[in-house]
Design a protein around this motif. Structure first.
Motif, PDB file in Angstrom:
ATOM      1  N   ARG A  54       0.832  -1.205   0.000  1.00  0.00           N
ATOM      2  CA  ARG A  54       0.000   0.000   0.000  1.00  0.00           C
ATOM      3  C   ARG A  54       0.869   1.259   0.000  1.00  0.00           C
ATOM      4  NH1 ARG A  54      -3.204  -0.864   4.214  1.00  0.00           N
ATOM      5  NH2 ARG A  54      -1.933   0.307   5.660  1.00  0.00           N
ATOM      6  N   LEU A  55       1.936   1.264   0.799  1.00  0.00           N
ATOM      7  CA  LEU A  55       2.838   2.417   0.838  1.00  0.00           C
ATOM      8  C   LEU A  55       3.514   2.638  -0.506  1.00  0.00           C
ATOM      9  CD1 LEU A  55       4.478   2.073   4.357  1.00  0.00           C
ATOM     10  CD2 LEU A  55       3.030   3.938   3.552  1.00  0.00           C
ATOM     11  N   TYR A  56       3.956   1.540  -1.145  1.00  0.00           N
ATOM     12  CA  TYR A  56       4.589   1.669  -2.465  1.00  0.00           C
ATOM     13  C   TYR A  56       3.603   2.276  -3.456  1.00  0.00           C
ATOM     14  CZ  TYR A  56       6.525   0.581  -7.001  1.00  0.00           C
ATOM     15  OH  TYR A  56       6.986   0.696  -8.298  1.00  0.00           O
ATOM     16  N   PHE A  57       2.381   1.757  -3.464  1.00  0.00           N
ATOM     17  CA  PHE A  57       1.394   2.267  -4.406  1.00  0.00           C
ATOM     18  C   PHE A  57       1.097   3.735  -4.136  1.00  0.00           C
ATOM     19  CE2 PHE A  57      -2.934   3.134  -5.830  1.00  0.00           C
ATOM     20  CZ  PHE A  57      -2.834   2.777  -7.158  1.00  0.00           C
ATOM     21  N   ASN A  58       0.870   4.091  -2.875  1.00  0.00           N
ATOM     22  CA  ASN A  58       0.544   5.485  -2.528  1.00  0.00           C
ATOM     23  C   ASN A  58       1.671   6.439  -2.902  1.00  0.00           C
ATOM     24  OD1 ASN A  58      -1.960   4.852  -1.487  1.00  0.00           O
ATOM     25  ND2 ASN A  58      -1.253   4.745   0.622  1.00  0.00           N
ATOM     26  N   ILE A  98      -8.825   1.138  -2.485  1.00  0.00           N
ATOM     27  CA  ILE A  98      -8.104   0.559  -1.358  1.00  0.00           C
ATOM     28  C   ILE A  98      -8.982   0.671  -0.130  1.00  0.00           C
ATOM     29  CG2 ILE A  98      -6.089   0.732   0.144  1.00  0.00           C
ATOM     30  CD1 ILE A  98      -4.458   1.568  -2.237  1.00  0.00           C
ATOM     31  N   ASN A  99      -9.319  -0.480   0.424  1.00  0.00           N
ATOM     32  CA  ASN A  99     -10.140  -0.564   1.622  1.00  0.00           C
ATOM     33  C   ASN A  99      -9.198  -0.585   2.831  1.00  0.00           C
ATOM     34  OD1 ASN A  99     -11.672  -1.506   3.833  1.00  0.00           O
ATOM     35  ND2 ASN A  99     -13.113  -2.521   2.460  1.00  0.00           N
ATOM     36  N   ARG A 100      -9.160   0.522   3.562  1.00  0.00           N
ATOM     37  CA  ARG A 100      -8.220   0.649   4.686  1.00  0.00           C
ATOM     38  C   ARG A 100      -8.602  -0.250   5.860  1.00  0.00           C
ATOM     39  NH1 ARG A 100      -9.155   6.114   3.118  1.00  0.00           N
ATOM     40  NH2 ARG A 100     -10.592   6.389   4.850  1.00  0.00           N
ATOM     41  N   VAL A 101      -9.877  -0.554   6.014  1.00  0.00           N
ATOM     42  CA  VAL A 101     -10.327  -1.365   7.141  1.00  0.00           C
ATOM     43  C   VAL A 101      -9.964  -2.835   6.933  1.00  0.00           C
ATOM     44  CG1 VAL A 101     -12.339  -2.136   8.445  1.00  0.00           C
ATOM     45  CG2 VAL A 101     -12.178   0.237   7.683  1.00  0.00           C
ATOM     46  N   LYS A 102     -10.234  -3.338   5.732  1.00  0.00           N
ATOM     47  CA  LYS A 102      -9.994  -4.758   5.453  1.00  0.00           C
ATOM     48  C   LYS A 102      -8.603  -5.032   4.896  1.00  0.00           C
ATOM     49  CE  LYS A 102     -14.768  -6.091   4.608  1.00  0.00           C
ATOM     50  NZ  LYS A 102     -15.690  -6.741   3.662  1.00  0.00           N
ATOM     51  N   ASN A 103      -7.822  -3.973   4.630  1.00  0.00           N
ATOM     52  CA  ASN A 103      -6.512  -4.137   3.985  1.00  0.00           C
ATOM     53  C   ASN A 103      -6.654  -4.935   2.690  1.00  0.00           C
ATOM     54  OD1 ASN A 103      -4.791  -2.632   5.592  1.00  0.00           O
ATOM     55  ND2 ASN A 103      -4.503  -4.305   7.042  1.00  0.00           N
ATOM     56  N   ARG A 188       0.379  -5.560  -9.010  1.00  0.00           N
ATOM     57  CA  ARG A 188       1.513  -5.389  -8.099  1.00  0.00           C
ATOM     58  C   ARG A 188       1.014  -5.080  -6.683  1.00  0.00           C
ATOM     59  NH1 ARG A 188       7.210  -2.478  -9.202  1.00  0.00           N
ATOM     60  NH2 ARG A 188       8.091  -2.928  -7.180  1.00  0.00           N
ATOM     61  N   LEU A 189      -0.051  -4.314  -6.594  1.00  0.00           N
ATOM     62  CA  LEU A 189      -0.606  -3.943  -5.298  1.00  0.00           C
ATOM     63  C   LEU A 189      -1.071  -5.167  -4.520  1.00  0.00           C
ATOM     64  CD1 LEU A 189      -1.509  -1.710  -3.337  1.00  0.00           C
ATOM     65  CD2 LEU A 189      -3.625  -1.528  -4.657  1.00  0.00           C
TER      66      LEU A 189
END
Length: 200
Positions: A54-58, A98-103, A188-189
């Motif tokens: 997630r950090l790479y994508f962001n 990107i669902n932050r709750v469910k990762n 990739r994500l």
């Protein structure tokens, strides 16, 4: 009655056999560790993402996307910045959620002309294939993208059935790139490989 804390030779022999047997059992099981136990109480989804992904994508890929924060759904929506908009023919665009709750991450097809259901006919290498799309859950969108992706890099001719006629679609290479790049970024994500996908 006197208490005897000493172990008899027979008892020591049984304990040694049990101990060695247990150790051997654990060693044998370690060779079959292809699927580790999930004690979290949640089933791991193919759409799961890690913090690192997630950090790479962001931070790296996210700069190429228009971002929309959906606080109500606790999701971030990414739409490719070079997507095609406002054409006089049907357009297919994708959004990555990107669902932050469910990762988890999802890829959603956003067809123009408010087409919920359609068919795409693909003519390639003297054969004709047909793909069907119906609005559904996160997996129906992902499966359709999986089926479509291999054709985007081939010399294919696409037409879309909009309910009344077949219309040319994905004729411009910019339209195909606007689908290929988000699909690669999404793959990739979620750190996955699938049929027809190229893993970077």
């Amino acid at each position: 009655m006197p208490k005897n804390d000493t172990l008899t030779p027979e008892m020591l022999k049984i304990l040694k056999i049990f101990g060695l047997g247990s150790l051997l059992f654990v060693v044998v099981l370690s060779f079959f560790d292809g699927r580790r136990a999930n004690n979290s109480g949640k089933e791991i989804s193919i759409l799961s993402i890690t913090d690192a992904e997630r950090l790479y994508f962001n931070n790296v890929r996210g700069i190429y996307y228009d971002q929309e924060n959906r606080a109500d759904a606790k999701m971030m929506v990414y739409r490719f910045g070079k997507r095609i908009e406002g054409a006089d023919h049907p357009i297919l665009n994708l959004s990555i959620l990107i669902n932050r709750v469910k990762n988890e991450a999802y890829i959603y097809l956003e067809p123009s002309w408010e087409l919920d259901d359609f068919k795409i006919k693909i003519e390639v290498a003297q054969r004709t294939d047909t793909l069907s799309f119906s609005q559904g859950d996160k997996f129906s969108h992902f499966e359709f993208v999986q089926q479509l992706y291999p054709y985007l890099s081939e010399n294919s001719y696409f037409t879309l059935w909009d309910g009344s006629e077949w219309r040319p679609i994905l004729q411009d290479d910019k339209e195909r790139v606007a689908l290929r790049i988000p699909i690669k970024d999404f793959l990739r994500l979620i750190n996955a490989e699938a049929d027809g996908f190229e893993k970077d």
